[in-house]
Design a protein around this motif. Structure first.
Motif, PDB file in Angstrom:
ATOM      1  N   GLN A 132       0.856  -1.187   0.000  1.00 28.75           N
ATOM      2  CA  GLN A 132       0.000   0.000   0.000  1.00 28.75           C
ATOM      3  C   GLN A 132       0.893   1.237   0.000  1.00 28.75           C
ATOM      4  O   GLN A 132       1.939   1.256   0.645  1.00 28.75           O
ATOM      5  CB  GLN A 132      -0.861   0.018   1.256  1.00 28.75           C
ATOM      6  CG  GLN A 132      -1.903  -1.088   1.313  1.00 28.75           C
ATOM      7  CD  GLN A 132      -2.503  -1.169   2.709  1.00 28.75           C
ATOM      8  OE1 GLN A 132      -2.072  -1.981   3.535  1.00 28.75           O
ATOM      9  NE2 GLN A 132      -3.467  -0.303   2.977  1.00 28.75           N
ATOM     10  N   SER A 133       0.437   2.264  -0.693  1.00 29.43           N
ATOM     11  CA  SER A 133       1.252   3.476  -0.813  1.00 29.43           C
ATOM     12  C   SER A 133       1.614   4.059   0.552  1.00 29.43           C
ATOM     13  O   SER A 133       2.720   4.567   0.742  1.00 29.43           O
ATOM     14  CB  SER A 133       0.512   4.517  -1.645  1.00 29.43           C
ATOM     15  OG  SER A 133       0.244   3.986  -2.934  1.00 29.43           O
ATOM     16  N   ASN A 134       0.699   3.979   1.519  1.00 24.98           N
ATOM     17  CA  ASN A 134       0.988   4.575   2.833  1.00 24.98           C
ATOM     18  C   ASN A 134       1.950   3.735   3.693  1.00 24.98           C
ATOM     19  O   ASN A 134       2.287   4.125   4.804  1.00 24.98           O
ATOM     20  CB  ASN A 134      -0.308   4.885   3.594  1.00 24.98           C
ATOM     21  CG  ASN A 134      -1.110   3.623   3.906  1.00 24.98           C
ATOM     22  OD1 ASN A 134      -0.669   2.502   3.610  1.00 24.98           O
ATOM     23  ND2 ASN A 134      -2.275   3.797   4.511  1.00 24.98           N
ATOM     24  N   LYS A 135       2.378   2.583   3.179  1.00 23.45           N
ATOM     25  CA  LYS A 135       3.349   1.753   3.917  1.00 23.45           C
ATOM     26  C   LYS A 135       4.737   1.802   3.282  1.00 23.45           C
ATOM     27  O   LYS A 135       5.640   1.073   3.711  1.00 23.45           O
ATOM     28  CB  LYS A 135       2.879   0.295   3.936  1.00 23.45           C
ATOM     29  CG  LYS A 135       1.533   0.079   4.598  1.00 23.45           C
ATOM     30  CD  LYS A 135       1.701  -0.552   5.980  1.00 23.45           C
ATOM     31  CE  LYS A 135       0.415  -0.547   6.781  1.00 23.45           C
ATOM     32  NZ  LYS A 135      -0.600  -1.434   6.192  1.00 23.45           N
ATOM     33  N   VAL A 136       4.897   2.659   2.274  1.00 23.63           N
ATOM     34  CA  VAL A 136       6.161   2.665   1.524  1.00 23.63           C
ATOM     35  C   VAL A 136       7.347   3.008   2.423  1.00 23.63           C
ATOM     36  O   VAL A 136       8.393   2.362   2.353  1.00 23.63           O
ATOM     37  CB  VAL A 136       6.077   3.639   0.327  1.00 23.63           C
ATOM     38  CG1 VAL A 136       7.459   3.977  -0.215  1.00 23.63           C
ATOM     39  CG2 VAL A 136       5.228   3.013  -0.779  1.00 23.63           C
ATOM     40  N   ARG A 137       7.171   3.998   3.278  1.00 19.51           N
ATOM     41  CA  ARG A 137       8.289   4.406   4.115  1.00 19.51           C
ATOM     42  C   ARG A 137       8.774   3.263   5.017  1.00 19.51           C
ATOM     43  O   ARG A 137       9.968   3.004   5.136  1.00 19.51           O
ATOM     44  CB  ARG A 137       7.869   5.607   4.986  1.00 19.51           C
ATOM     45  CG  ARG A 137       9.054   6.373   5.519  1.00 19.51           C
ATOM     46  CD  ARG A 137       8.579   7.443   6.457  1.00 19.51           C
ATOM     47  NE  ARG A 137       7.687   8.383   5.754  1.00 19.51           N
ATOM     48  CZ  ARG A 137       7.665   9.676   6.005  1.00 19.51           C
ATOM     49  NH1 ARG A 137       8.456  10.184   6.924  1.00 19.51           N
ATOM     50  NH2 ARG A 137       6.837  10.466   5.362  1.00 19.51           N
ATOM     51  N   GLU A 138       7.824   2.549   5.626  1.00 21.26           N
ATOM     52  CA  GLU A 138       8.193   1.401   6.469  1.00 21.26           C
ATOM     53  C   GLU A 138       8.808   0.292   5.626  1.00 21.26           C
ATOM     54  O   GLU A 138       9.762  -0.363   6.040  1.00 21.26           O
ATOM     55  CB  GLU A 138       6.949   0.851   7.180  1.00 21.26           C
ATOM     56  CG  GLU A 138       6.367   1.784   8.216  1.00 21.26           C
ATOM     57  CD  GLU A 138       4.978   1.323   8.649  1.00 21.26           C
ATOM     58  OE1 GLU A 138       4.856   0.876   9.798  1.00 21.26           O
ATOM     59  OE2 GLU A 138       4.037   1.387   7.824  1.00 21.26           O
ATOM     60  N   ALA A 139       8.255   0.083   4.451  1.00 20.60           N
ATOM     61  CA  ALA A 139       8.724  -1.024   3.598  1.00 20.60           C
ATOM     62  C   ALA A 139      10.162  -0.783   3.132  1.00 20.60           C
ATOM     63  O   ALA A 139      10.983  -1.700   3.172  1.00 20.60           O
ATOM     64  CB  ALA A 139       7.794  -1.201   2.400  1.00 20.60           C
ATOM     65  N   VAL A 140      10.478   0.438   2.710  1.00 17.50           N
ATOM     66  CA  VAL A 140      11.836   0.672   2.205  1.00 17.50           C
ATOM     67  C   VAL A 140      12.857   0.619   3.342  1.00 17.50           C
ATOM     68  O   VAL A 140      14.025   0.329   3.111  1.00 17.50           O
ATOM     69  CB  VAL A 140      11.977   1.998   1.407  1.00 17.50           C
ATOM     70  CG1 VAL A 140      11.075   1.988   0.187  1.00 17.50           C
ATOM     71  CG2 VAL A 140      11.733   3.207   2.269  1.00 17.50           C
ATOM     72  N   ALA A 141      12.400   0.855   4.569  1.00 22.71           N
ATOM     73  CA  ALA A 141      13.325   0.779   5.710  1.00 22.71           C
ATOM     74  C   ALA A 141      13.626  -0.671   6.091  1.00 22.71           C
ATOM     75  O   ALA A 141      14.704  -0.974   6.596  1.00 22.71           O
ATOM     76  CB  ALA A 141      12.738   1.523   6.912  1.00 22.71           C
TER      77      ALA A 141
END
Ligand SMILES: *Cc1c(COP(=O)(O)O)cnc(C)c1O
Length: 236
Positions: free
Chosen positions: A95-104
């Motif tokens: 989901q677009s709103n999880k991108v920051r957590e995912a890339v970390a």
């Protein structure tokens, strides 16, 4: 049987299953005249707790796949402290709103599939710098199933070009999940063809039931869950 005894049984089983899968990968690669080292085994640990994952880590496995960002965030940071060279693959929808957590958290994201997500990934890349970004694979919906994520094959070239030229993302792989009731090989062959004409080297294809066929058709990443960890509850 004591509780301790039964846990040890499960542990030696997963290590045994892991060894069998590794041997089958080597065999399939060699049959095709491929170097087995060019096939990365991703152990898909979704739905399994840290206690079930640890024996697989202790057996030397370092590449793991998860399909949910929240679940991975709950399990992996502690395991990564123990095993810092682990590499994590996001194989489920992002989901677009999880991108920051995912890339970390993840080293490879296999499910890039729409422009709104690409926009968020480009923003993350601008913040982090390209060298700290995970590798990005585009998911192709080779069976054109309406309920399944992924870019339709006829739009794949344009989508990959847009990721690269308009958003500056380095797309290095493609991923597919063939329809459950189709013979998988034509889907693997199609993914390979799309990769070749877009100068893409990594092919994430093949699961427990069909990884040998995927390796015959060029898979560089096989995603194997139940053949290592055992069955999951339906639909997971
Ligand atoms: C669960 C899952 C796998 C692993 O499937 P198995 O049949 O258990 O090997 C592979 N790829 C994706 C995208 C998955 O969601």
């Amino acid at each position: 049987m004591s509780e301790k005894g039964s846990t040890e049984g499960v542990e030696s089983n997963t290590a045994f299953h892991l060894a069998s899968v590794r041997a089958a990968i080597v065999r399939s690669a060699q049959e095709e005249g491929r170097n087995p080292n060019d096939v990365t085994l991703i152990a898909v640990s979704k739905t399994f707790e840290a206690e079930a994952i640890r024996p697989v880590l202790l057996a030397g496995q370092r590449e793991f796949g998860e399909n949910r960002v929240q679940e991975a965030k709950a399990k992996w940071p502690a395991l990564k402290e123990e095993f810092p060279d682990v590499r994590l693959h996001l194989i489920g929808p992002l989901q677009s709103n999880k991108v920051r957590e995912a890339v970390a958290l993840f080293d490879v994201i296999h499910s890039v599939d729409r422009v709104s997500l690409v926009r968020e990934l480009a923003q993350a890349q601008a913040n982090l710098g390209v060298e700290r970004m995970p590798e990005l694979f585009v998911q192709i919906n080779t069976g054109e199933e309406p309920q399944k994520a992924g870019v339709a094959p006829q739009f794949a070239d344009a989508f990959i070009r847009e990721c690269r030229e308009e958003y500056g993302l380095l797309i290095t792989g493609l991923m597919c999940i063939p329809p459950a009731n189709d013979p998988p090989s034509p889907h693997f062959a199609l993914l390979n063809k799309i990769a070749k004409r877009n100068d893409i080297r990594s092919l994430s294809m093949g699961m427990s039931a069909d990884f040998e066929q995927a390796i015959m058709l060029g898979a560089t990443h096989v995603r194997i869950g139940s053949a290592i960890f055992g069955g999951r509850s339906a639909g997971m």
